[in-house]
Motif scaffolding. Structure first.
Motif, PDB file in Angstrom:
ATOM      1  N   THR A   1      27.542 -14.311  60.219  1.00 36.41           N
ATOM      2  CA  THR A   1      28.445 -14.842  59.202  1.00 36.41           C
ATOM      3  C   THR A   1      28.865 -16.267  59.536  1.00 36.41           C
ATOM      4  OG1 THR A   1      29.275 -12.618  58.758  1.00 36.41           O
ATOM      5  CG2 THR A   1      30.643 -14.454  58.036  1.00 36.41           C
ATOM      6  N   GLU A   2      29.035 -16.565  60.834  1.00 34.97           N
ATOM      7  CA  GLU A   2      29.493 -17.881  61.264  1.00 34.97           C
ATOM      8  C   GLU A   2      28.503 -18.993  60.932  1.00 34.97           C
ATOM      9  OE1 GLU A   2      31.435 -14.836  63.987  1.00 34.97           O
ATOM     10  OE2 GLU A   2      29.507 -15.122  62.970  1.00 34.97           O
ATOM     11  N   ALA A   3      27.257 -18.631  60.644  1.00 36.09           N
ATOM     12  CA  ALA A   3      26.238 -19.611  60.256  1.00 36.09           C
ATOM     13  C   ALA A   3      25.894 -19.486  58.777  1.00 36.09           C
ATOM     14  CB  ALA A   3      24.986 -19.443  61.098  1.00 36.09           C
ATOM     15  N   THR A   4      26.850 -19.001  57.989  1.00 35.33           N
ATOM     16  CA  THR A   4      26.667 -18.767  56.556  1.00 35.33           C
ATOM     17  C   THR A   4      25.491 -17.837  56.298  1.00 35.33           C
ATOM     18  OG1 THR A   4      27.456 -21.032  56.260  1.00 35.33           O
ATOM     19  CG2 THR A   4      26.761 -19.882  54.302  1.00 35.33           C
ATOM     20  N   VAL A   5      25.480 -16.767  57.053  1.00 30.34           N
ATOM     21  CA  VAL A   5      24.649 -15.582  56.859  1.00 30.34           C
ATOM     22  C   VAL A   5      23.207 -15.722  57.344  1.00 30.34           C
ATOM     23  CG1 VAL A   5      23.810 -13.870  55.207  1.00 30.34           C
ATOM     24  CG2 VAL A   5      26.084 -14.853  54.922  1.00 30.34           C
ATOM     25  N   CYS A   6      22.476 -16.735  56.919  1.00 30.39           N
ATOM     26  CA  CYS A   6      21.052 -16.792  57.269  1.00 30.39           C
ATOM     27  C   CYS A   6      20.749 -18.033  58.100  1.00 30.39           C
ATOM     28  CB  CYS A   6      20.185 -16.794  56.012  1.00 30.39           C
ATOM     29  SG  CYS A   6      18.422 -16.635  56.360  1.00 30.39           S
ATOM     30  N   ALA A   7      20.133 -17.818  59.281  1.00 33.40           N
ATOM     31  CA  ALA A   7      19.763 -18.927  60.156  1.00 33.40           C
ATOM     32  C   ALA A   7      18.259 -18.995  60.390  1.00 33.40           C
ATOM     33  CB  ALA A   7      20.489 -18.812  61.494  1.00 33.40           C
ATOM     34  N   THR A   8      17.597 -17.841  60.412  1.00 39.85           N
ATOM     35  CA  THR A   8      16.144 -17.806  60.577  1.00 39.85           C
ATOM     36  C   THR A   8      15.554 -16.838  59.564  1.00 39.85           C
ATOM     37  OG1 THR A   8      16.062 -15.967  62.173  1.00 39.85           O
ATOM     38  CG2 THR A   8      16.414 -18.184  63.072  1.00 39.85           C
ATOM     39  N   ILE A   9      14.270 -17.011  59.303  1.00 40.73           N
ATOM     40  CA  ILE A   9      13.587 -16.114  58.378  1.00 40.73           C
ATOM     41  C   ILE A   9      12.141 -15.958  58.829  1.00 40.73           C
ATOM     42  CG2 ILE A   9      12.828 -17.900  56.752  1.00 40.73           C
ATOM     43  CD1 ILE A   9      13.740 -15.888  54.516  1.00 40.73           C
ATOM     44  N   SER A  10      11.610 -14.763  58.682  1.00 36.87           N
ATOM     45  CA  SER A  10      10.273 -14.458  59.178  1.00 36.87           C
ATOM     46  C   SER A  10       9.218 -14.664  58.106  1.00 36.87           C
ATOM     47  CB  SER A  10      10.208 -13.015  59.673  1.00 36.87           C
ATOM     48  OG  SER A  10      10.178 -12.113  58.570  1.00 36.87           O
ATOM     49  N   GLU A  11       7.983 -14.661  58.533  1.00 36.56           N
ATOM     50  CA  GLU A  11       6.855 -14.527  57.616  1.00 36.56           C
ATOM     51  C   GLU A  11       6.808 -13.063  57.155  1.00 36.56           C
ATOM     52  OE1 GLU A  11       4.850 -16.925  56.578  1.00 36.56           O
ATOM     53  OE2 GLU A  11       5.817 -18.482  57.801  1.00 36.56           O
TER      54      GLU A  11
ATOM     55  N   ALA B   1      22.750 -24.417  65.649  1.00 38.34           N
ATOM     56  CA  ALA B   1      23.343 -25.664  65.174  1.00 38.34           C
ATOM     57  C   ALA B   1      22.861 -25.872  63.746  1.00 38.34           C
ATOM     58  CB  ALA B   1      22.936 -26.838  66.062  1.00 38.34           C
ATOM     59  N   ALA B   2      23.792 -25.953  62.798  1.00 37.50           N
ATOM     60  CA  ALA B   2      23.381 -25.979  61.400  1.00 37.50           C
ATOM     61  C   ALA B   2      24.457 -26.607  60.536  1.00 37.50           C
ATOM     62  CB  ALA B   2      23.105 -24.550  60.912  1.00 37.50           C
ATOM     63  N   MET B   3      24.042 -27.099  59.374  1.00 37.94           N
ATOM     64  CA  MET B   3      24.985 -27.624  58.393  1.00 37.94           C
ATOM     65  C   MET B   3      25.935 -26.534  57.913  1.00 37.94           C
ATOM     66  SD  MET B   3      24.353 -30.859  57.959  1.00 37.94           S
ATOM     67  CE  MET B   3      25.111 -31.213  56.379  1.00 37.94           C
ATOM     68  N   GLY B   4      25.463 -25.290  57.978  1.00 40.16           N
ATOM     69  CA  GLY B   4      26.256 -24.193  57.437  1.00 40.16           C
ATOM     70  C   GLY B   4      27.224 -23.549  58.405  1.00 40.16           C
ATOM     71  N   LEU B   5      27.408 -24.107  59.600  1.00 40.96           N
ATOM     72  CA  LEU B   5      28.353 -23.502  60.544  1.00 40.96           C
ATOM     73  C   LEU B   5      29.777 -23.547  59.979  1.00 40.96           C
ATOM     74  CD1 LEU B   5      27.431 -24.692  64.161  1.00 40.96           C
ATOM     75  CD2 LEU B   5      26.885 -22.539  63.030  1.00 40.96           C
ATOM     76  N   THR B   6      30.493 -22.451  60.166  1.00 37.73           N
ATOM     77  CA  THR B   6      31.884 -22.433  59.749  1.00 37.73           C
ATOM     78  C   THR B   6      32.717 -23.331  60.653  1.00 37.73           C
ATOM     79  OG1 THR B   6      33.732 -20.967  59.217  1.00 37.73           O
ATOM     80  CG2 THR B   6      32.506 -20.473  61.214  1.00 37.73           C
ATOM     81  N   ARG B   7      33.875 -23.750  60.180  1.00 42.19           N
ATOM     82  CA  ARG B   7      34.702 -24.665  60.968  1.00 42.19           C
ATOM     83  C   ARG B   7      35.411 -23.954  62.111  1.00 42.19           C
ATOM     84  NH1 ARG B   7      37.686 -28.572  56.474  1.00 42.19           N
ATOM     85  NH2 ARG B   7      35.772 -29.479  55.602  1.00 42.19           N
TER      86      ARG B   7
ATOM     87  N   TYR C   1      26.836 -22.877  67.643  1.00 44.33           N
ATOM     88  CA  TYR C   1      27.506 -21.572  67.702  1.00 44.33           C
ATOM     89  C   TYR C   1      26.826 -20.676  68.717  1.00 44.33           C
ATOM     90  CZ  TYR C   1      28.793 -16.822  66.347  1.00 44.33           C
ATOM     91  OH  TYR C   1      29.202 -15.511  66.367  1.00 44.33           O
ATOM     92  N   ARG C   2      27.603 -20.120  69.608  1.00 53.40           N
ATOM     93  CA  ARG C   2      27.098 -19.175  70.606  1.00 53.40           C
ATOM     94  C   ARG C   2      27.070 -17.785  69.978  1.00 53.40           C
ATOM     95  NH1 ARG C   2      29.970 -17.768  76.454  1.00 53.40           N
ATOM     96  NH2 ARG C   2      28.309 -16.378  77.205  1.00 53.40           N
ATOM     97  N   SER C   3      25.860 -17.305  69.668  1.00 50.49           N
ATOM     98  CA  SER C   3      25.745 -16.090  68.852  1.00 50.49           C
ATOM     99  C   SER C   3      26.016 -14.798  69.613  1.00 50.49           C
ATOM    100  CB  SER C   3      24.345 -16.016  68.232  1.00 50.49           C
ATOM    101  OG  SER C   3      23.369 -15.739  69.230  1.00 50.49           O
ATOM    102  N   GLY C   4      25.762 -14.805  70.939  1.00 49.44           N
ATOM    103  CA  GLY C   4      25.856 -13.553  71.695  1.00 49.44           C
ATOM    104  C   GLY C   4      24.613 -12.690  71.580  1.00 49.44           C
ATOM    105  N   ASP C   5      23.610 -13.160  70.818  1.00 49.73           N
ATOM    106  CA  ASP C   5      22.352 -12.429  70.674  1.00 49.73           C
ATOM    107  C   ASP C   5      21.342 -12.908  71.717  1.00 49.73           C
ATOM    108  OD1 ASP C   5      23.134 -10.835  68.524  1.00 49.73           O
ATOM    109  OD2 ASP C   5      22.642 -12.406  67.079  1.00 49.73           O
TER     110      ASP C   5
END
Length: 262
Positions: A41-51, A90-96, A122-126
């Motif tokens: 959620t902290e990265a506005t839901v989607c950060a990566t996407i697969s083939e 690191a993304a434009m969509g990171l929450t403040r 953002y440190r995801s913990g993943d």
């Protein structure tokens, strides 16, 4: 429960929230493209996407547009391909920030040493690792790492190997107190229309892929995994195993108990 027939006119299916098991992907990808989308959620839901996925290949994919991801060690240094590290975004969509939680904000949103001055990540913990083709594998949560008999164990690594075994649709591994000791307990859900292997076969399959300290002592078969109201796995609702015979054989409590070789 939704069936594949109910989506017969849907050519594309994007999944997220929980990593799908390989056999679930195999079942639902017939006649359509199924894509794994990852992001907190902290990265506005989607950060990566697969083939488009295949049954035995369920990566997190690559970062989306305007998003950079880093796999780092404890010293915030990039790790080599194939080595486990924590995922930073690191993304434009990171929450403040987290509302009213400055301490947590400072812990999770830190300065990005790889970007321009003032940029954050953002440190995801993943826990993840890079593949040679530039895609990411999900390995589990840093806060779910456990220690048993001085061995540090990532339950998600065991779950991934279990889900690759024919007949297993879902697998969850957690530590439990069994006979006075902390042991690994594996909860399994069978693929529709298939029969789970016997416990001896499960142990042998895992022993060929994992070290001895990562082998579950107990296997519990469930009709379905318990979920929260948000459709996330409810680990606290997983039943305690009950001994039903010798050689570490167990069954879940209540109706629908598994026979002795579970």
């Amino acid at each position: 429960m939704m069936t594949t027939d109910s989506l017969s006119i849907c050519p594309n299916l994007i999944v997220g929230g929980e990593s799908p098991a390989p056999q679930v992907v195999e079942q639902w990808s017939t006649g359509r493209r199924i894509i794994n989308a990852y992001g907190p959620t902290e990265a506005t839901v989607c950060a990566t996407i697969s083939e488009p996925l295949s049954g035995a290949n369920v990566p997190l994919g690559r970062p989306i547009w305007n998003t950079r991801v880093y796999v780092l060690d404890a010293g915030l240094e990039p790790v080599p391909i194939g080595v486990k590290g924590e995922l930073y975004i690191a993304a434009m969509g990171l929450t403040r920030s987290y509302l009213g939680r400055p301490g947590l904000t400072a812990e999770r949103f830190i300065a990005c040493p790889f970007g321009p001055p003032g940029s954050r990540m953002y440190r995801s913990g993943d826990l993840v690792r890079w593949r040679a083709d530039g895609t990411l594998d999900f390995l589990g949560r840093a806060d779910q790492q456990i220690k048993i008999r001085d061995f540090r164990i990532e339950p998600a690594e065991i779950e991934t190997e279990l889900a690759a075994i024919n007949g297993i649709a879902q697998a969850v591994v957690i530590p439990r107190e069994v006979a006075g000791e902390t042991r690994l307990v594996a909860y399994l859900v069978a693929h529709p229309g298939k029969i789970l292997p016997a416990m001896v076969e499960l142990r042998a399959a895992l022993a060929a892929r994992l070290p001895n300290h990562m082998l579950p002592a107990v296997f519990v078969v469930l009709d379905a995994l318990p979920l929260t109201i948000n459709s996330k796995l409810d680990r606290r609702a997983l039943p305690l195993p009950i001994i039903t015979g010798p050689e570490n054989t167990y069954r879940p409590p209540g109706d629908g108990a598994c026979p002795g070789d579970c």
